[in-house]
Design a protein around this motif. Structure first.
Motif, PDB file in Angstrom:
ATOM      1  N   ILE A   1     -10.840 -35.252  -2.929  1.00  0.00           N
ATOM      2  CA  ILE A   1     -10.319 -35.930  -1.733  1.00  0.00           C
ATOM      3  C   ILE A   1     -11.459 -36.611  -0.975  1.00  0.00           C
ATOM      4  O   ILE A   1     -11.339 -37.761  -0.534  1.00  0.00           O
TER       5      ILE A   1
ATOM      6  N   ASP B   1     -12.343 -40.770  -0.201  1.00  0.00           N
ATOM      7  CA  ASP B   1     -12.774 -41.355   1.065  1.00  0.00           C
ATOM      8  C   ASP B   1     -13.989 -42.263   0.850  1.00  0.00           C
ATOM      9  O   ASP B   1     -14.111 -43.316   1.488  1.00  0.00           O
TER      10      ASP B   1
ATOM     11  N   LEU C   1     -12.785 -45.515  -0.634  1.00  0.00           N
ATOM     12  CA  LEU C   1     -12.150 -46.375   0.366  1.00  0.00           C
ATOM     13  C   LEU C   1     -13.175 -47.196   1.150  1.00  0.00           C
ATOM     14  O   LEU C   1     -12.840 -48.198   1.760  1.00  0.00           O
TER      15      LEU C   1
ATOM     16  N   ARG D   1      -6.034 -49.313  -1.083  1.00  0.00           N
ATOM     17  CA  ARG D   1      -5.885 -48.252  -0.091  1.00  0.00           C
ATOM     18  C   ARG D   1      -4.613 -47.439  -0.340  1.00  0.00           C
ATOM     19  O   ARG D   1      -4.634 -46.208  -0.309  1.00  0.00           O
ATOM     20  N   ALA D   2      -3.517 -48.099  -0.615  1.00  0.00           N
ATOM     21  CA  ALA D   2      -2.259 -47.385  -0.835  1.00  0.00           C
ATOM     22  C   ALA D   2      -2.319 -46.530  -2.094  1.00  0.00           C
ATOM     23  O   ALA D   2      -1.841 -45.386  -2.105  1.00  0.00           O
TER      24      ALA D   2
ATOM     25  N   GLN E   1      -4.607 -43.598  -1.667  1.00  0.00           N
ATOM     26  CA  GLN E   1      -3.949 -42.660  -0.773  1.00  0.00           C
ATOM     27  C   GLN E   1      -2.882 -41.861  -1.514  1.00  0.00           C
ATOM     28  O   GLN E   1      -2.672 -40.669  -1.241  1.00  0.00           O
ATOM     29  N   SER E   2      -2.229 -42.485  -2.497  1.00  0.00           N
ATOM     30  CA  SER E   2      -1.206 -41.786  -3.272  1.00  0.00           C
ATOM     31  C   SER E   2      -1.811 -40.618  -4.047  1.00  0.00           C
ATOM     32  O   SER E   2      -1.272 -39.495  -4.029  1.00  0.00           O
TER      33      SER E   2
ATOM     34  N   ARG F   1      -4.642 -39.170  -3.322  1.00  0.00           N
ATOM     35  CA  ARG F   1      -5.145 -38.261  -2.286  1.00  0.00           C
ATOM     36  C   ARG F   1      -4.027 -37.377  -1.738  1.00  0.00           C
ATOM     37  O   ARG F   1      -4.194 -36.166  -1.564  1.00  0.00           O
ATOM     38  N   ASP F   2      -2.853 -37.983  -1.494  1.00  0.00           N
ATOM     39  CA  ASP F   2      -1.731 -37.236  -0.931  1.00  0.00           C
ATOM     40  C   ASP F   2      -1.254 -36.143  -1.883  1.00  0.00           C
ATOM     41  O   ASP F   2      -0.888 -35.045  -1.451  1.00  0.00           O
TER      42      ASP F   2
END
Length: 329
Positions: A238, A242, A245, A264-265, A268-269, A271-272
């Motif tokens: 994670i 960052d 990004l 970014r999206a 983030q997917s 990462r989520d």
């Protein structure tokens, strides 16, 4: 007193130290009916930017039918040579990748950059090494490629991925082991190499072309499919996302899945998903609750429609449970 684990949990615990090997075996079981003579999966190089091309592997588990073509690879074309990023999951695939490169340029392959030493990214290295390419990888890969897990997985793959992986297939070390941010310039094209592990593996690195604003993310980014967590350090993974990004990238080539034009999206997917694994497994591990109870209580609806959910999610959750146990000690 802590509840006794279910039979499934016990079996997963026994297999945890060989998670990569088990993942390969799952692929064989899931696709056991596939014939070696089945249609060869398509491989077509797609242009990403002025200098970058990539080929996209299948959202599947490795099998003889797909020649272990389950990951992506890329190549950077310059006036003085070609730099390949990852070599795919069998020598035969590497030969096909070389043929795709030849459709674009006659320049020789001068370097191969290894994002990490997982089998689906490195079993093709010997093809490029034989062609004279210089191999670069993060220094922790030296231990990873010589580990018992890597050697056992190669032994297993010679059976489960035959004839594409066989007794002639070998693990190839880097010619240069990188332990810090490094810039490789070939034909005037600047290629930034950034170690970001431990994350998905101990030896993760990413490749960035500032003039193209293209990031080659390796398995830090899985797009439109469930990531393979294995023995990953999800907390550091994670944190590594960052870092990614922070690159001024407009396009990301993931380790698995289609090209991303919304970095970014898509970061983030991934990462989520990792954050959710930690969220639902962490309290259970800390409170010494049985894994099976925590898994059944979790709401997986957000992820269960993604490719490879059935094959990978329970294993990912269990490995995260064990990781969170260790973190809590």
């Amino acid at each position: 007193m802590r509840a006794l684990p279910s039979l499934f949990s016990f079996r997963l615990s026994c297999l945890w130290s060989r998670a990569c090997l088990v993942f390969a075996a799952l692929g064989t079981l899931a696709l056991a009916s596939a014939s070696v003579s089945a249609a060869v999966p398509d491989m077509t190089a797609q242009k990403v930017s002025a200098h970058v091309w990539y080929v996209e592997g299948l959202s599947a588990l490795g099998s003889p039918a797909n020649q272990n073509f389950i990951s992506n690879a890329a190549f950077i074309v310059t006036p003085a040579g070609v730099v390949v990023v990852d070599s795919l999951g069998s020598p035969a695939l590497a030969e096909r990748l070389m043929a795709e490169i030849r459709k674009v340029t006659d320049q020789p392959v001068t370097h191969v950059i290894v994002t990490h030493y997982h089998a689906d990214h490195v079993y093709g290295l010997q093809t490029f090494k034989a062609a004279g390419a210089r191999i670069l990888a993060e220094v922790a890969g030296r231990e990873s490629m010589a580990s018992e897990t890597a050697l056992k997985r190669l032994q297993d793959s010679r059976q489960t991925l035959a004839p594409w992986v066989d007794d002639k297939t070998r693990l190839v070390p880097a010619d240069e082991w990188i332990d810090r941010p490094t810039t490789l310039t070939v034909g005037g094209v600047k290629i930034d190499i950034q170690p970001v592990g431990p994350a998905h593996t101990a030896e993760d690195l990413v490749v960035y072309l500032p003039q193209d604003k293209v990031l080659l993310a390796g398995d830090l980014v899985f797009r439109r499919r469930i990531p393979f967590v294995g023995q990953a350090d999800s907390g550091h993974w994670i944190a590594a996302l960052d870092v990614l990004l922070g690159f001024d990238a407009t396009v990301v080539v993931p380790g698995h899945g289609p090209l991303s034009t919304d970095p970014r999206a898509d970061m983030q997917s991934t990462r989520d998903y990792l954050a959710y694994l930690r969220k639902v497994m962490g309290p259970a591990a800390r409170n010494m609750e049985p894994f099976e109870d925590a898994y059944l209580a979790a709401d997986w609806s957000r992820f269960e429609s993604m490719p490879l959910f059935a094959a990978a999610n329970r294993m990912n959750a269990y490995n995260t449970y064990l990781l969170m146990e260790r973190e809590g000690r």
